[in-house]
Scaffold this motif. Sequence first.
Motif, PDB file in Angstrom:
ATOM      1  N   THR A 345       0.848  -1.192   0.000  1.00  0.00           N
ATOM      2  CA  THR A 345       0.000   0.000   0.000  1.00  0.00           C
ATOM      3  C   THR A 345       0.884   1.243   0.000  1.00  0.00           C
ATOM      4  OG1 THR A 345      -1.969   0.997   0.999  1.00  0.00           O
ATOM      5  CG2 THR A 345      -0.254   0.257   2.515  1.00  0.00           C
ATOM      6  N   VAL A 346       0.264   2.400   0.062  1.00  0.00           N
ATOM      7  CA  VAL A 346       1.009   3.661   0.058  1.00  0.00           C
ATOM      8  C   VAL A 346       1.397   4.004   1.487  1.00  0.00           C
ATOM      9  CG1 VAL A 346       0.899   6.118  -0.499  1.00  0.00           C
ATOM     10  CG2 VAL A 346      -0.204   4.451  -1.998  1.00  0.00           C
ATOM     11  N   PRO A 356      11.816   8.919  11.290  1.00  0.00           N
ATOM     12  CA  PRO A 356      11.012   8.508  10.131  1.00  0.00           C
ATOM     13  C   PRO A 356       9.714   7.831  10.533  1.00  0.00           C
ATOM     14  CG  PRO A 356      12.826   6.982  10.481  1.00  0.00           C
ATOM     15  CD  PRO A 356      13.047   8.122  11.433  1.00  0.00           C
ATOM     16  N   PRO A 357       8.754   7.816   9.634  1.00  0.00           N
ATOM     17  CA  PRO A 357       7.487   7.119   9.890  1.00  0.00           C
ATOM     18  C   PRO A 357       7.672   5.613   9.805  1.00  0.00           C
ATOM     19  CG  PRO A 357       7.524   7.936   7.649  1.00  0.00           C
ATOM     20  CD  PRO A 357       8.777   8.453   8.305  1.00  0.00           C
ATOM     21  N   ARG A 358       6.675   4.884  10.275  1.00  0.00           N
ATOM     22  CA  ARG A 358       6.688   3.434  10.149  1.00  0.00           C
ATOM     23  C   ARG A 358       6.679   3.031   8.675  1.00  0.00           C
ATOM     24  NH1 ARG A 358       1.931   1.961  14.555  1.00  0.00           N
ATOM     25  NH2 ARG A 358       3.221   2.015  16.433  1.00  0.00           N
ATOM     26  N   ARG A 359       7.359   1.930   8.384  1.00  0.00           N
ATOM     27  CA  ARG A 359       7.396   1.407   7.014  1.00  0.00           C
ATOM     28  C   ARG A 359       6.422   0.234   6.904  1.00  0.00           C
ATOM     29  NH1 ARG A 359      11.752   2.520   3.125  1.00  0.00           N
ATOM     30  NH2 ARG A 359      12.456   4.610   3.668  1.00  0.00           N
ATOM     31  N   GLY A 360       5.164   0.531   6.677  1.00  0.00           N
ATOM     32  CA  GLY A 360       4.175  -0.517   6.542  1.00  0.00           C
ATOM     33  C   GLY A 360       3.587  -0.905   7.881  1.00  0.00           C
ATOM     34  N   GLY A 361       2.761  -1.975   7.865  1.00  0.00           N
ATOM     35  CA  GLY A 361       2.140  -2.386   9.105  1.00  0.00           C
ATOM     36  C   GLY A 361       1.029  -3.392   8.877  1.00  0.00           C
ATOM     37  N   TRP A 609      -6.499   1.274  -5.224  1.00  0.00           N
ATOM     38  CA  TRP A 609      -6.211   0.416  -6.369  1.00  0.00           C
ATOM     39  C   TRP A 609      -4.827  -0.208  -6.251  1.00  0.00           C
ATOM     40  CZ3 TRP A 609      -8.550   5.228  -6.831  1.00  0.00           C
ATOM     41  CH2 TRP A 609      -9.877   5.201  -7.241  1.00  0.00           C
ATOM     42  N   ILE A 610      -3.867   0.544  -5.708  1.00  0.00           N
ATOM     43  CA  ILE A 610      -2.534  -0.013  -5.489  1.00  0.00           C
ATOM     44  C   ILE A 610      -2.625  -1.198  -4.538  1.00  0.00           C
ATOM     45  CG2 ILE A 610      -0.281   0.463  -4.443  1.00  0.00           C
ATOM     46  CD1 ILE A 610      -0.572   3.361  -5.499  1.00  0.00           C
ATOM     47  N   THR A 611      -3.346  -1.035  -3.445  1.00  0.00           N
ATOM     48  CA  THR A 611      -3.468  -2.091  -2.451  1.00  0.00           C
ATOM     49  C   THR A 611      -4.177  -3.305  -3.027  1.00  0.00           C
ATOM     50  OG1 THR A 611      -3.644  -0.353  -0.785  1.00  0.00           O
ATOM     51  CG2 THR A 611      -4.201  -2.595  -0.091  1.00  0.00           C
TER      52      THR A 611
END
Length: 816
Positions: A345-346, A356-361, A609-611
Motif C-alpha cells: 500500500t502507500v 522517520p514514519p513506520r514502514r508498513g504495518g 487500487w494499489i493495495t
Amino acid sequence: MGVLSHLRVVEIGSSAATSYCARLFADFGADVQKVEPPQGDPLRRGPPLTASGQSAWFAFLNFNKSSIIVDANAPQASTRLTALIEDCDILIDGRDVDAADCPFFDLAAVRRIRPGLICLQGSWFGRKGPYAGFAATDSTVRALAGLIKLVGPVDGPPMHAPDFQTGILAGLWGFIAAASSAVAQRQGGGGGGWSLSIFESSLALSEYLMSEAFAYGDVMRRIGTNRFWPGSPVGIYETRRGWLGVTVVTPAQWQAFCDMLGLSELRDESALVLGKDRLKHLERIERVFTPRLKSRTAQEWFAEGRKRRIPIVPVPEISDLLQDTEKKRRGAIVPVLLGEEEGLTVGSVQQLTLTPPRRGGKVPALGERQSIQNTRRDLVGTGSASPGRIDATRQPLQGIQVIDFSMGWAGPLCTRTLADLGADVIKIEAIQYPDWFRGVDRERAYIDAQMYEKKVCFCIMNRNKRGITLDLTRPQGLALAKRLLAKADIVVDNYSVDVLPNFGLGYDVLQTLNPRLVMMSMSAFGANSLYRDCRAYGSTLEQGSGLPSVIGNAGDPPVMSHIAFGDAVGGLNGCAAVLVALIHARNTGQGQFIDIAQIECMMPFAAPWITAHSTGSTPLRRYGNRHPQFVPHGCFRCAGEDNWIMVAATNEEMWWRLALAIGRPDWAADPSLKSEEARRGIEDVLERGIEAWTLTRDPDQAMSELQAAGVAAGVARLPIDLLEDRHLESRAFLQEVERAFIGRHPQPSLPIREGPKSYPIRAAAPTLGQHNIEILSGFLGLSDAEMAQLVREEIIGTAVLPEGKLATTKKKVSSD
C-alpha cells in the motif's frame, strides 16, 4: 518508538477523513484505538476489494491501529467509551459523517475532566449553514467544490474520479489542526476543540482558480479531456509505448519542447510564445506534435525531456508503481498485512529523516484489542493534563518563526497555513527573482506598471506573512539570511533540490548554525531520487502518480482531474510533516531535515487500487462516472447550458427515496431493484430516467428537491460560482481583505476552526520587500547606512528588476 508514541488517540464514528487523520498519527507511532460496532466500521466493506475480499480502502486508512468493539446495545457501553476517551490525548470524531452505532457520551463532561484533551470533530459541511444537513458522498462534495465541472469532454458529461479524494484532503487538514494543538501543548497551552468541514477542506484545490475567476471573470469552461485553462499544452498524450504527461508553461519550455520534436515552425511562431495564446490554437498544434510523440516511448521522451529541462513524465499504470524500486526504497510503497493476506500500500509521504514514519504495518482485525484494559497513564510531561489554554485567543503556533524560501503554490500554501495558525513567517524573495506567482513577465511595461503586485493568486497564498528581499547570490545577502535562520524554528523551500545547498544553505550548514532548526525541502521527486533534477508542476505530479490511469472510461486515455492537483496536496503534506518535526524539536531540542517528494504526496489518491492490485485482485476496472458500490451514481444534465448535477444512491433506502423523488414509484415498489447488483444490470435505463427528470429543472432546484428527499446530490459548480456560494457566505468562509494595488478581494478561510468562526486574516500579503526595514533594521539591527548600502547594491529593494537590468546585475555578480 515513534516521535508521536507519547500520544494516545481514540477514533470514533466512520469517516474516511477522520480515519486518514488518525492514520497519520499512527504512522509516527501514536497508539491509535479505533472504536467499532460489532459489525465493524462500514468502510470495512467498501470497494475495491483485495483478492481475499477485504476492503483495500479500509486497509490503507487503518493499518497500524488497533480495533476495539463497543456495542451500543450492551450495558455500560457509554461508560466504557467515556473511559476510553478520558484516557486519551486526542479524540478524532467522525460521527457527524456516519455515527456507526457509536454509543452516546457527554463530550462536554469529558472535557471538564480532561481540559487538555485535543478533540477534532469532522462533518461534511459543518454544523451550520444551508448545506449542513445535506446527504453527501465524496463525489457530490467535489461537484459542489468546483472540482468536477471543468474536467472531461466539451459536450459532457463532466468526468470525475471515483471516491477517495475528499477523505485524503480533509484528513490532512484534520491532522494539521490536531498536531498544531499538540505543538501548543509543548509550549504550555491546553487542549484544542476543532471542527473540520470536508467540503471546505476540498476548496484547497479550488482556491487558485477561485482567485483567477475573481481577477479575470467568468472565463473558465470545460475545453476537453486533459485540457485546462489558461495554458497549453498541459495534458496526457500517447507515445509509441505508454502515455506521457506534458506540462509546457514558459516560453523557454515551449521552445525546448518544439526543439525536442523537431518543430522549428511552431517554435518560431510569435503567436505561440505564451501559453494562453497556444490554448487558442491548441487543436492545430496538437495535430502537429502528437504524431511526433508516437515515434518514441514514454520513457525515452522522459529521458530526453530531463536533458532539456521540460516538465514531462511517464504516466504509470498501477502495476508500474508496484514494481517501482525507488518508491519502495523511499517508503512510498510499503508492505501491509491484512490478516493472512500480504499486500502493498502507500506509506507515509512525510519523510522525516531523523524520526522517520513506520514502514508498513498490519490492518487491525475487528475487536482485536478487547482484552486490553484501560489504565490511567502518568500524564506528567505530556501536556495532556494542562488546566486549559493559557490564552483563549492565542493561536496554536504563536511564537514559532518560519523562514520561507518557497514560491508558487505548494510551498507558500504550507507556510501560509503555518502563518494562519499563528506562526511568524518571513518570506524571502529577491528583486532579481521574485516569487513566480507574481508573474513571469519581465518586460519593461509589466515592471513599470508594477503588475507583479496585482496578482490575486499571490496574495491568497502569502497572506499573514512578512516579506523581505535578499539577493542570496551576494555574500551580504547570504550572511543576512544565515542570521535569520540562526533564530528560526523552521525553514521551507520548494526549489530544485540543489538550489539552497549551492548557495551554502544546505542542511549540513544550517544545523551547525541552529541545531533545533527544522528544514524542509519540497522537491518534485525527492532529494535522494534518481530523478531529483526533473522539472515539475502540480500537473506533472498528478500525471506521474498513477491516479489518471484509474479515471475515465475503459479504453479511453488516462484522465487528469485538475490542472495543478499536486501543488495544494504537496503543501498540506509539507505542513503536516513540519508539525511532526516541530513536536520532536520541542521535546528534544533536535531539528531535522524533511525530504518531501511532492509526486509521492499524490499517491494516496490511488492507494485503494494499489493495495487491491498488489494482492492479485481481479483486473482493475475503470468506472467512468459510475461507482463500484453505489447505483445509480453519475453526473446528469440539467436545464440550461452546460448545467449538471451529481447524484448518488448510497444504500437501499436512498435508492427508494430517489425513485419517489423523480416520479418513479414503480421503481421504488419493484422488489427486484432493491439490491445494488440488480440495479447495476439496468444502469443505463436508470440513468436515462434520472436525466429525464433533471433536464426539466435548474441544477439548484434539482439539488434542493433531491436533498429534501434525503438523496445525496450536488450541483457541479465552476470556481467562479464559489465566490457567491450561499453556504460559504453563511459561514463567512470568504474573508474580505484590503491590499495595496488590488484593493478588496476575497480570501478563503481555514477549513478547520477552534470556534464558530475561522481565524481572521491578520494581514494582507506583503508587497515586494515591504518589511525590509522592520526585519533587517528592527530585528537584525542594521543601521540606516547599512540599509542604504544594501539598496544601492541591489541586494535588497522593493521593485522587480526588468530584464535588461537583470543582465547587468548578473555581470556584476560574476565579476565580484
